[in-house]
Design a protein around this motif. Structure first.
Motif: not given
Length: 763
Positions: A689-695
């Protein structure tokens, strides 16, 4: 030895003894100071810094090491390198534009910010593209004139070398580096010619990128750059300054047409001295010998330093030996004065910037014919510190020994954990969350201060924190976030909070250093063996979870970040200290899990910054850093979901190591880098799982839904929607509530839009 050794400094902390620099900067941003008052107060701070160094007996005092935000940004704007999105029309860059590049504004996003080599200082990455450089203002010349006119100092101007400036920049392919250097060389020459005409004797040219390793083409480029400068500016003495590591290959560097070469003799592993012993030293070149540690806060063993200088003086003409710190003192606090709450044995073992300059002066006095009896006080202080029993705890050593026969990984591999976690958590596609912290308002800071001073009882303070948690949970539920956090209102700092509750740490009153812009941190100090005492985060996490049916993450800082964001004892390897911290955190994670908190985030934003500067050393560091993380987390149940977070670093070349951490979900910054990290996933698959910072949370602007949706859409071209999380790029501690709520509302809307597109088969 009776010959005169020259004493020099490479840079002084910008922030001031009482963080005057930070307060002035933030007052200007808040509109409480006009530009004239701002510049006047900043000038006063510079004059104080020069005076302190002059009083310490420093002969080559750096000028132009001071900045309003960042020295790399200063170099870019000095040459008119401003990204097109700011609408720059040429000429000198005004303060509004300067700070917009650093912080963003309503019209344009901020420039990328990343770590300065392997330190916790952040610089603004220049975006060069096809811009033509021109000297908009000669900042080193202005600093030189100011020091001469108002401080009576014949300063040593400091500039960031062309090679390092370009290596730290982006906007052109690496193969074009020589061509881009050729575009910049005339303005560098113009800058240096103006300094020479003004009467500057020495110029310190910082080239730390040299220590990261040089290929044949890069050596050729350095020869070309400095050959042209020498031909165009004869008679100006250049001190080519390296630091943080050994300068290799020294053979070629010694042939460069510069008058002096600055080397780090603290963090080089002995390689610089060995190379000089093997090669000899040119009779016509000065050596800037970095013998006092500029990055850590411990008193030097001056007997060892005398022995080191003695070896150097046998190889280098004494009249051409400059004694100095290993790097700029930017990385240490200003002074130990005021640290009256520490036990004497510890306080007397500390040396901040002013104390390091005093050590340098004492070293010079002894070397220049003074008595070694002057070192008696220093010897006694070190002996008392080294004898402290907490620096050699048997129970900590025994815990480390138990790791020998234990498994290194989670009980089940990720592929087998994933279906169990999906069944347990029942999260929607593209789940939304935040990184952990929420705004530390004035009210929160004041409440903490009242509690620390004893004005508020523990019961009253706990009640206040519970109220803040309740409000944060309500806001998150109303916004529609899927995984919540408690907000970390009880924490001053993500490392200090844990250090305060672990054995082996101490805390200073005024040990502040600059991290980025006006953001200053007060690193805790690891002075003894680190050990777990009692649960640190369970109370707040449990209370937050009791308020909602949605999952609430337990929040911890990881062992490598705690290590890298602390001042660390220098008698053990960093690997060994990290292992001690990891074992302590393991106890806390087990306590959270036993209390029913089974989604746990162990943040490692600093794992990248500890990476050695030479590629040959990367594997060893990454192996023990990753293992430290796993030591902390590998005992949890398969259904317990482990998250981690990393920010503001170049991770493209360590995706495999990130995967080896075996976290179930990782979040990484991508907003400031404009999605550049996503390109790495186009080249290699990531299986967790991965979250790429969107702001970007470091900018006060609130990005539109469309802007965040575009970042999500770009990521979904290379990532499976089943593995993708949506989150800001870092914690929200430094933001205000109105902008935080507005930005998160837009983020949730962008996530809903992305879910609809994925469901409709559009990616």
């Amino acid at each position: 030895m009776t010959q005169k050794f020259t004493l020099s400094n490479l840079g002084y902390p910008r922030i001031g003894k009482n963080r005057e620099w930070k307060k002035t900067l933030e007052a200007f941003w808040a509109g409480k100071l006009d530009e004239a008052a701002f510049r006047s107060e900043m000038e006063t701070i510079q004059l104080q810094h020069w005076s302190a160094q002059k009083e310490a007996g420093i002969e080559l005092i750096p000028v132009n090491d001071f900045t309003f935000y960042d020295h790399v940004l200063d170099t870019a704007v000095m040459f008119g390198i401003v990204p097109p999105r700011y609408g720059y029309g040429g000429g000198e860059v005004d303060l509004d534009l300067y700070f917009a590049m650093a912080r963003g504004n309503a019209e344009a996003t901020a420039s990328t910010m990343t770590k300065w080599f392997n330190t916790n200082y952040h610089y603004i990455v220049p975006e060069i593209g096809d811009q033509t450089p021109r000297l908009t203002t000669n900042k080193p010349l202005e600093a030189y004139r100011l020091a001469k006119a108002k401080a009576g100092i014949e300063g040593k101007p400091v500039i960031l070398g062309l090679y390092t400036f370009l290596k730290l920049s982006k906007g052109f392919p690496a193969s074009e580096l020589p061509k881009v250097a050729a575009r910049f060389l005339p303005v560098y020459i113009q800058l240096l010619q103006e300094l020479k005409q003004e009467g500057a004797a020495w110029v310190q040219v910082d080239e730390p990128a040299i220590v990261t390793g040089l290929e044949a083409a890069e050596i050729k480029l350095l020869e070309s750059i400095y050959g042209e400068i020498a031909a165009a500016v004869p008679g100006l003495k250049l001190l080519l300054q390296t630091y943080f590591e050994a300068a290799e290959p020294l053979e070629q560097l010694l042939t460069l047409p510069v008058q002096g070469l600055g080397l780090d003799f603290v963090h080089d592993g002995g390689a610089n001295l060995a190379a000089i012993e093997r090669l000899g030293w040119p009779a016509d070149k000065w050596l800037g010998a970095g013998v006092i540690d500029g990055r850590n806060i411990w008193r030097a063993d001056l007997d060892d330093k005398l022995a080191l200088v003695g070896k150097l003086a046998a190889l280098v003409p004494a009249e051409q030996l400059i004694l100095q710190p290993s790097c700029s003192l930017l990385h240490v606090p200003v002074t130990v004065q005021g640290e009256d709450k520490l036990k004497d044995a510890v306080r007397q073992a500390l040396a901040f910037a002013d104390e390091k300059l005093a050590e340098l002066s004492l070293l010079g006095a002894v070397l220049n014919g003074g008595s070694r009896e002057a070192l008696a006080e220093s010897r006694a202080a070190l002996a008392a510190f080294r004898a402290l029993p907490e620096r050699r705890r048997q129970d900590v050593a025994q815990q480390a020994e138990t790791l020998q026969g234990q498994r290194d990984w989670r009980g089940l591999p990720y592929a087998e954990r994933l279906p169990l976690q999906r069944q347990k958590w029942q999260l929607p596609l593209l789940p939304t969350t935040t990184i952990g912290s929420f705004p530390q308002t004035v009210e929160v800071r004041q409440a903490r201060l009242k509690w620390r001073k004893g004005v508020w009882s523990q019961e009253r303070y706990d009640g206040f924190i519970r109220q803040q948690i309740e409000e944060a949970i309500t806001i998150q539920e109303e916004l529609g976030l899927d995984v919540l956090v408690h907000g970390e209102f009880e924490r001053t700092d993500m490392v200090e909070f844990f250090g305060e509750q672990l054995d082996g740490y101490l805390f200073t009153r005024g040990g502040w250093v600059q991290s980025y812009g006006s953001r200053c941190v007060k690193p805790p100090v690891i002075y003894a063996d680190v050990a777990y005492v009692k649960p640190m985060t369970v109370k707040e996490s449990l209370y937050a979870q009791s308020l909602t049916k949605l999952p609430v993450k337990g929040m911890l800082t990881g062992p490598v970040t705690i290590l890298n964001w602390s001042f660390v004892r220098d008698d053990l390897s960093r690997e060994e200290v990290a292992r001690q911290i990891a074992l302590a955190l393991r106890h806390e994670i087990q306590a959270l899990e036993e209390a029913g908190i089974e989604m746990i985030q162990v943040d490692e934003p600093a794992i990248r910054e500890g990476l050695p500067l030479k590629a040959k050393d990367h594997e060893h560091y990454l192996n023990w850093a990753v293992r430290s993380f796993r030591i902390s987390t590998n005992q949890v149940k398969p259904t317990t979901q482990v998250h981690t977070h990393m920010c503001y670093s170049d991770f493209n070349n360590m995706i495999d190591s990130i995967s080896a951490m075996d976290a179930d979900v990782i979040s990484i910054e991508t907003s400031r880098s404009h999605g550049e990290l996503i390109a790495s996933f186009e080249e290699r698959a990531y299986d967790k799982g991965i979250g790429l910072g969107v702001y970007d949370i470091h900018s006060p602007r609130v990005p539109a839904v469309a802007e965040m949706a575009a970042n999500i859409s770009r990521a979904l071209r290379v990532l499976d929607p089943q593995q993708f999380w949506i989150n800001p790029d870092c914690g929200l501690k430094t933001r205000g509530w109105p902008e935080t709520i507005a930005a998160l509302r837009n983020m949730v809307a962008a996530a809903e839009e992305a879910r609809e597109q994925v469901s409709a088969g559009v990616r």
